[in-house]
Scaffold this motif. Structure first.
Motif, PDB file in Angstrom:
ATOM      1  N   ALA A  35       0.851  -1.089   0.100  1.00 50.14           N
ATOM      2  CA  ALA A  35      -0.072   0.048   0.014  1.00 50.14           C
ATOM      3  C   ALA A  35       0.828   1.239   0.044  1.00 50.14           C
ATOM      4  CB  ALA A  35      -0.887   0.053   1.212  1.00 50.14           C
ATOM      5  N   LEU A  36       2.190   1.241   0.775  1.00 50.05           N
ATOM      6  CA  LEU A  36       2.881   2.426   0.876  1.00 50.05           C
ATOM      7  C   LEU A  36       3.584   2.721  -0.677  1.00 50.05           C
ATOM      8  CD1 LEU A  36       3.877   4.422   2.638  1.00 50.05           C
ATOM      9  CD2 LEU A  36       6.037   2.933   3.353  1.00 50.05           C
ATOM     10  N   TRP A  37       3.865   1.442  -1.178  1.00 48.79           N
ATOM     11  CA  TRP A  37       4.589   1.531  -2.675  1.00 48.79           C
ATOM     12  C   TRP A  37       3.334   2.078  -3.560  1.00 48.79           C
ATOM     13  CZ3 TRP A  37       8.104   2.255  -5.581  1.00 48.79           C
ATOM     14  CH2 TRP A  37       8.070   2.102  -6.967  1.00 48.79           C
ATOM     15  N   VAL A  38       2.083   1.586  -3.398  1.00 48.46           N
ATOM     16  CA  VAL A  38       1.156   2.006  -4.305  1.00 48.46           C
ATOM     17  C   VAL A  38       0.922   3.528  -4.238  1.00 48.46           C
ATOM     18  CG1 VAL A  38      -1.445   1.932  -4.779  1.00 48.46           C
ATOM     19  CG2 VAL A  38       0.152   0.012  -4.772  1.00 48.46           C
ATOM     20  N   ALA A  39       0.836   3.997  -2.824  1.00 43.49           N
ATOM     21  CA  ALA A  39       0.591   5.427  -2.656  1.00 43.49           C
ATOM     22  C   ALA A  39       1.785   6.421  -2.989  1.00 43.49           C
ATOM     23  CB  ALA A  39       0.525   5.707  -0.945  1.00 43.49           C
ATOM     24  N   LEU A  40       3.107   5.724  -3.194  1.00 38.73           N
ATOM     25  CA  LEU A  40       4.266   6.579  -3.534  1.00 38.73           C
ATOM     26  C   LEU A  40       4.302   6.710  -5.285  1.00 38.73           C
ATOM     27  CD1 LEU A  40       6.927   8.086  -3.074  1.00 38.73           C
ATOM     28  CD2 LEU A  40       7.758   5.663  -3.245  1.00 38.73           C
ATOM     29  N   LEU A  41       3.781   5.432  -5.750  1.00 34.41           N
ATOM     30  CA  LEU A  41       3.589   5.362  -7.203  1.00 34.41           C
ATOM     31  C   LEU A  41       2.579   6.231  -7.739  1.00 34.41           C
ATOM     32  CD1 LEU A  41       4.791   3.929  -9.704  1.00 34.41           C
ATOM     33  CD2 LEU A  41       3.167   2.185  -9.409  1.00 34.41           C
ATOM     34  N   VAL A  42       1.304   6.421  -6.938  1.00 31.35           N
ATOM     35  CA  VAL A  42       0.282   7.129  -7.413  1.00 31.35           C
ATOM     36  C   VAL A  42       0.896   8.691  -7.472  1.00 31.35           C
ATOM     37  CG1 VAL A  42      -1.977   7.821  -6.634  1.00 31.35           C
ATOM     38  CG2 VAL A  42      -1.379   5.525  -6.909  1.00 31.35           C
ATOM     39  N   ALA A  43       1.617   8.940  -6.625  1.00 28.44           N
ATOM     40  CA  ALA A  43       2.156  10.416  -6.346  1.00 28.44           C
ATOM     41  C   ALA A  43       3.113  10.702  -7.451  1.00 28.44           C
ATOM     42  CB  ALA A  43       2.772  10.483  -4.789  1.00 28.44           C
ATOM     43  N   ILE A  44       3.939   9.801  -7.653  1.00 27.19           N
ATOM     44  CA  ILE A  44       4.768   9.909  -8.950  1.00 27.19           C
ATOM     45  C   ILE A  44       4.080   9.938 -10.072  1.00 27.19           C
ATOM     46  CG2 ILE A  44       6.848   8.698 -10.232  1.00 27.19           C
ATOM     47  CD1 ILE A  44       7.742   7.654  -7.483  1.00 27.19           C
ATOM     48  N   LEU A  45       3.076   9.378 -10.350  1.00 27.38           N
ATOM     49  CA  LEU A  45       2.259   9.163 -11.858  1.00 27.38           C
ATOM     50  C   LEU A  45       1.582  10.354 -11.728  1.00 27.38           C
ATOM     51  CD1 LEU A  45       1.422   5.283 -11.845  1.00 27.38           C
ATOM     52  CD2 LEU A  45       3.102   6.375 -13.385  1.00 27.38           C
ATOM     53  N   ASN A  46       0.967  10.826 -10.670  1.00 23.03           N
ATOM     54  CA  ASN A  46       0.159  12.028 -10.777  1.00 23.03           C
ATOM     55  C   ASN A  46       1.145  13.321 -11.281  1.00 23.03           C
ATOM     56  OD1 ASN A  46      -2.460  11.506 -10.065  1.00 23.03           O
ATOM     57  ND2 ASN A  46      -2.410  11.706  -8.027  1.00 23.03           N
ATOM     58  N   VAL A  47       2.208  13.212 -10.700  1.00 19.42           N
ATOM     59  CA  VAL A  47       3.192  14.251 -11.220  1.00 19.42           C
ATOM     60  C   VAL A  47       3.682  13.882 -12.781  1.00 19.42           C
ATOM     61  CG1 VAL A  47       5.501  15.149 -10.992  1.00 19.42           C
ATOM     62  CG2 VAL A  47       3.952  14.807  -8.939  1.00 19.42           C
ATOM     63  N   LEU A  48       3.881  12.709 -13.229  1.00 19.03           N
ATOM     64  CA  LEU A  48       4.465  12.603 -14.523  1.00 19.03           C
ATOM     65  C   LEU A  48       3.427  12.309 -15.599  1.00 19.03           C
ATOM     66  CD1 LEU A  48       7.076   9.983 -13.679  1.00 19.03           C
ATOM     67  CD2 LEU A  48       7.543  12.253 -13.931  1.00 19.03           C
ATOM     68  N   VAL A  49       2.219  11.803 -15.268  1.00 14.58           N
ATOM     69  CA  VAL A  49       1.079  11.495 -16.115  1.00 14.58           C
ATOM     70  C   VAL A  49      -0.071  12.181 -15.958  1.00 14.58           C
ATOM     71  CG1 VAL A  49      -0.405   9.515 -17.392  1.00 14.58           C
ATOM     72  CG2 VAL A  49       2.181   9.269 -16.594  1.00 14.58           C
ATOM     73  N   GLY A  50      -0.448  12.452 -14.752  1.00 18.18           N
ATOM     74  CA  GLY A  50      -1.887  13.140 -14.352  1.00 18.18           C
ATOM     75  C   GLY A  50      -1.936  14.374 -14.928  1.00 18.18           C
ATOM     76  N   TRP A  51      -1.035  15.145 -14.940  1.00 18.70           N
ATOM     77  CA  TRP A  51      -1.218  16.702 -15.478  1.00 18.70           C
ATOM     78  C   TRP A  51      -1.430  16.717 -16.811  1.00 18.70           C
ATOM     79  CZ3 TRP A  51       1.691  18.794 -19.031  1.00 18.70           C
ATOM     80  CH2 TRP A  51       2.914  18.140 -19.619  1.00 18.70           C
TER      81      TRP A  51
END
Length: 128
Positions: free
Chosen positions: A32-48
């Motif tokens: 879950a911690l890895w998923v939370a970190l990955l979601v944060a990174i993906l939001n920066v890279l792909v989400g915008w």
């Protein structure tokens, strides 16, 4: 420091929702911690990029809903990238996105209140 707290809270929310919803499977807290970190990174890279595209398509009329949909898509992308994390369907990903958004809003709100209190300067009025 608040980023670490948000990350831990997001991991806890992902675990809680995995416990409550049968469509979500998380192996452990570390997953879950890895998923939370990955979601944060993906939001920066792909989400915008997804946000910009969807806001252009919708003419910016439903920005909040677009943000939730983009977050759900990013969470589904994390589902595909992490082996011990599974979400069956789009709606559970949207539920996670809403829960994470609400939690982050509360964390940011409480953080702003703390800054206002610490920076408080009493106003002194002189009357003649």
């Amino acid at each position: 420091m608040s980023w670490i707290i948000e990350l831990l809270v997001n991991a806890g929310i992902i675990l809680l929702l995995a416990y409550l919803l049968p469509q979500i499977t998380v192996k452990s807290f570390w997953t879950a911690l890895w998923v939370a970190l990955l979601v944060a990174i993906l939001n920066v890279l792909v989400g915008w990029l997804l946000s910009v595209i969807l806001n252009v398509v919708t003419l910016g009329l439903i920005t909040s809903i677009v943000q939730l949909i983009v977050s759900a898509v990013v969470i589904k992308l994390a589902d595909k990238l992490v082996r011990n994390f599974e979400i069956k369907g789009f709606w559970p990903a949207l539920v996670i996105a809403i829960a994470l958004a609400a939690a982050n809003y509360l964390i940011d709100g409480s953080d702003n209140d703390r800054e206002d209190i610490s920076g408080f300067t009493p106003k002194v009025e002189l009357t003649a």
